[in-house]
Design an enzyme around this catalytic site. Sequence first.
Site, PDB file in Angstrom:
ATOM      1  CB  CYS A 115      -0.938   0.007   1.207  1.00 54.13           C
ATOM      2  SG  CYS A 115      -2.163  -1.286   1.135  1.00 54.13           S
ATOM      3  CG  HIS A 256      -2.789   3.371   3.464  1.00 53.62           C
ATOM      4  ND1 HIS A 256      -3.365   3.270   2.214  1.00 53.62           N
ATOM      5  CD2 HIS A 256      -2.811   2.115   3.990  1.00 53.62           C
ATOM      6  CE1 HIS A 256      -3.713   2.006   2.000  1.00 53.62           C
ATOM      7  NE2 HIS A 256      -3.388   1.290   3.068  1.00 53.62           N
ATOM      8  CG  ASN A 286      -6.664  -0.476   1.934  1.00 53.82           C
ATOM      9  OD1 ASN A 286      -6.123   0.183   1.038  1.00 53.82           O
ATOM     10  ND2 ASN A 286      -5.977  -1.185   2.809  1.00 53.82           N
TER      11      ASN A 286
HETATM   12  N1  COA Z   1     -18.331  -9.513   9.750  1.00 55.84           N
HETATM   13  C1  COA Z   1     -18.725  -9.887  10.980  1.00 55.84           C
HETATM   14  N2  COA Z   1     -17.902 -10.442  11.881  1.00 55.84           N
HETATM   15  C2  COA Z   1     -16.629 -10.596  11.522  1.00 55.84           C
HETATM   16  C3  COA Z   1     -16.135 -10.216  10.259  1.00 55.84           C
HETATM   17  C4  COA Z   1     -17.048  -9.664   9.352  1.00 55.84           C
HETATM   18  N3  COA Z   1     -16.688  -9.248   8.115  1.00 55.84           N
HETATM   19  N4  COA Z   1     -14.828 -10.503  10.202  1.00 55.84           N
HETATM   20  C5  COA Z   1     -14.486 -11.032  11.363  1.00 55.84           C
HETATM   21  N5  COA Z   1     -15.561 -11.096  12.179  1.00 55.84           N
HETATM   22  C6  COA Z   1     -15.651 -11.595  13.546  1.00 55.84           C
HETATM   23  C7  COA Z   1     -14.530 -12.569  13.882  1.00 55.84           C
HETATM   24  O1  COA Z   1     -14.849 -13.878  13.435  1.00 55.84           O
HETATM   25  C8  COA Z   1     -14.459 -12.450  15.378  1.00 55.84           C
HETATM   26  O2  COA Z   1     -15.491 -13.205  15.944  1.00 55.84           O
HETATM   27  P1  COA Z   1     -15.212 -14.111  17.263  1.00 55.84           P
HETATM   28  O3  COA Z   1     -14.813 -13.117  18.326  1.00 55.84           O
HETATM   29  O4  COA Z   1     -16.517 -14.766  17.497  1.00 55.84           O
HETATM   30  O5  COA Z   1     -14.095 -15.016  16.867  1.00 55.84           O
HETATM   31  C9  COA Z   1     -14.803 -10.974  15.625  1.00 55.84           C
HETATM   32  O6  COA Z   1     -15.474 -10.523  14.452  1.00 55.84           O
HETATM   33  C10 COA Z   1     -13.600 -10.129  15.887  1.00 55.84           C
HETATM   34  O7  COA Z   1     -12.660 -10.366  14.852  1.00 55.84           O
HETATM   35  P2  COA Z   1     -11.236  -9.739  14.884  1.00 55.84           P
HETATM   36  O8  COA Z   1     -10.433 -10.301  13.754  1.00 55.84           O
HETATM   37  O9  COA Z   1     -10.685  -9.850  16.268  1.00 55.84           O
HETATM   38  O10 COA Z   1     -11.599  -8.201  14.596  1.00 55.84           O
HETATM   39  P3  COA Z   1     -10.658  -6.957  14.610  1.00 55.84           P
HETATM   40  O11 COA Z   1     -11.167  -5.971  15.568  1.00 55.84           O
HETATM   41  O12 COA Z   1      -9.196  -7.329  14.702  1.00 55.84           O
HETATM   42  O13 COA Z   1     -10.906  -6.370  13.157  1.00 55.84           O
HETATM   43  C11 COA Z   1      -9.856  -6.153  11.021  1.00 55.84           C
HETATM   44  C12 COA Z   1     -10.497  -7.110  12.016  1.00 55.84           C
HETATM   45  C13 COA Z   1      -9.400  -6.965   9.835  1.00 55.84           C
HETATM   46  C14 COA Z   1     -10.919  -5.160  10.603  1.00 55.84           C
HETATM   47  C15 COA Z   1      -8.708  -5.405  11.715  1.00 55.84           C
HETATM   48  O14 COA Z   1      -7.847  -6.339  12.352  1.00 55.84           O
HETATM   49  C16 COA Z   1      -7.892  -4.584  10.763  1.00 55.84           C
HETATM   50  O15 COA Z   1      -8.376  -3.629  10.170  1.00 55.84           O
HETATM   51  N6  COA Z   1      -6.591  -4.889  10.599  1.00 55.84           N
HETATM   52  C17 COA Z   1      -5.695  -4.126   9.754  1.00 55.84           C
HETATM   53  C18 COA Z   1      -5.985  -4.450   8.326  1.00 55.84           C
HETATM   54  C19 COA Z   1      -5.250  -3.538   7.404  1.00 55.84           C
HETATM   55  O16 COA Z   1      -5.151  -2.385   7.668  1.00 55.84           O
HETATM   56  N7  COA Z   1      -4.762  -4.095   6.300  1.00 55.84           N
HETATM   57  C20 COA Z   1      -4.145  -3.386   5.259  1.00 55.84           C
HETATM   58  C21 COA Z   1      -2.896  -2.730   5.680  1.00 55.84           C
HETATM   59  S1  COA Z   1      -2.303  -1.752   4.382  1.00 55.84           S
END
Ligand code: COA
Length: 334
Positions: A115, A256, A286
């Site tokens: 990115c 970003h 994104n």
């Molecule tokens: N819809 C509903 N529930 C979802 C889901 C979705 N699309 N995706 C995951 N979940 C659930 C998970 O299964 C988990 O459930 P559980 O607690 O029963 O296991 C719960 O939501 C929490 O998931 P988690 O992965 O802990 O959420 P999070 O707060 O870490 O958010 C992201 C996930 C991916 C949004 C977050 O980690 C993130 O944005 N990371 C950075 C990504 C990024 O910036 N990437 C590009 C970099 S350039």
Amino acid sequence: MSLTRAAITSVGRFLPKRILTNKDLEGIIDTSDEWIVQRTGIRSRHCLEPGLGNSYMASRAAKDCLKRVGVLPSEIDTIIVGTISPDMFFPSTACLVQKMIRANNAWGFDLSAGCSGFLFALTTGTMFIESGRYKKVLVIGSDVNTIYLTPEDRSTYVLFGDGAGAVLLEPSVDPDLGIIDFEKRIDGVGEPYLQVKGGGSRRPATLETVKNNEHFVYQDGKTVFKYAVKNMADVAVAMMERNNLQNSDLDLFVPHQANLRIIEACAKRMDLDISKVIINIDKYANTTCGTIPLCLYDAVDQGRLKKGDRVIIASFGAGFSWGGVYLRWAMNST
Ligand code: COA
């Protein structure tokens, strides 16, 4: 001899017509608008029609950028495309764009830095202008991300969209305006946390790689989140300190757009009021290399940038790769 400064003299963009809202995703994966908005700040994303490819978007953003400033494609000497989703391994997307826009006197290349591809391309183009060898560098950030997503991974599926932005770099007329400082970093520690594993020379496409979903984005969201907040905030703060900027001196922060919570955490570390941050992740999600030029476009469009404004840009992406830019805006308000 004083340094020739590079300045952004135009911005352009292309967004595919098709829009997918969070509600639309509710019909494809087990998710909800509420979860996506709360965890990411995203409400909708644009989605390119299958089969068109990155150059379709990149060339349209390039044409839009040149048209706005009345520069002919034949005047462009360099095209740099920051991207993680080229039309194909080779030839480069830059070659395809060159042909599509008829930039008959240009050379160019693609730049792959996750990115951070646009920020790395912008600063590379800046050094070309500073060297005095090149006068009109077209820098494009363009990605078709939706093809790399599988509904089997719902946490990644909701995060990305397609889009392209472009800027023109030229020698600054006013030596006080333009791109003043930048820093770029990579750290291969990021490899296992954010990647498309298959399709390259280590894991070429086979029935097995397809079966294992290796041609889709894999990410460990929590780990990426932590690195993104730390590195983007660190580099933005470093840009402020190195250039003796207080938060009150800063007119706009252009981060970003990966997750609204990452953006808010960066602004907090910078002690910056959120009103000084450009945010459009709600509309576009994104778009990887597209996020920063799309933010610059929106800032210009919304009248949030005027000549002389002090701006910090920060990026973070796969690799890991990250960087910051400090510039003083050189374009007249429209
Ligand atoms: N819809 C509903 N529930 C979802 C889901 C979705 N699309 N995706 C995951 N979940 C659930 C998970 O299964 C988990 O459930 P559980 O607690 O029963 O296991 C719960 O939501 C929490 O998931 P988690 O992965 O802990 O959420 P999070 O707060 O870490 O958010 C992201 C996930 C991916 C949004 C977050 O980690 C993130 O944005 N990371 C950075 C990504 C990024 O910036 N990437 C590009 C970099 S350039």
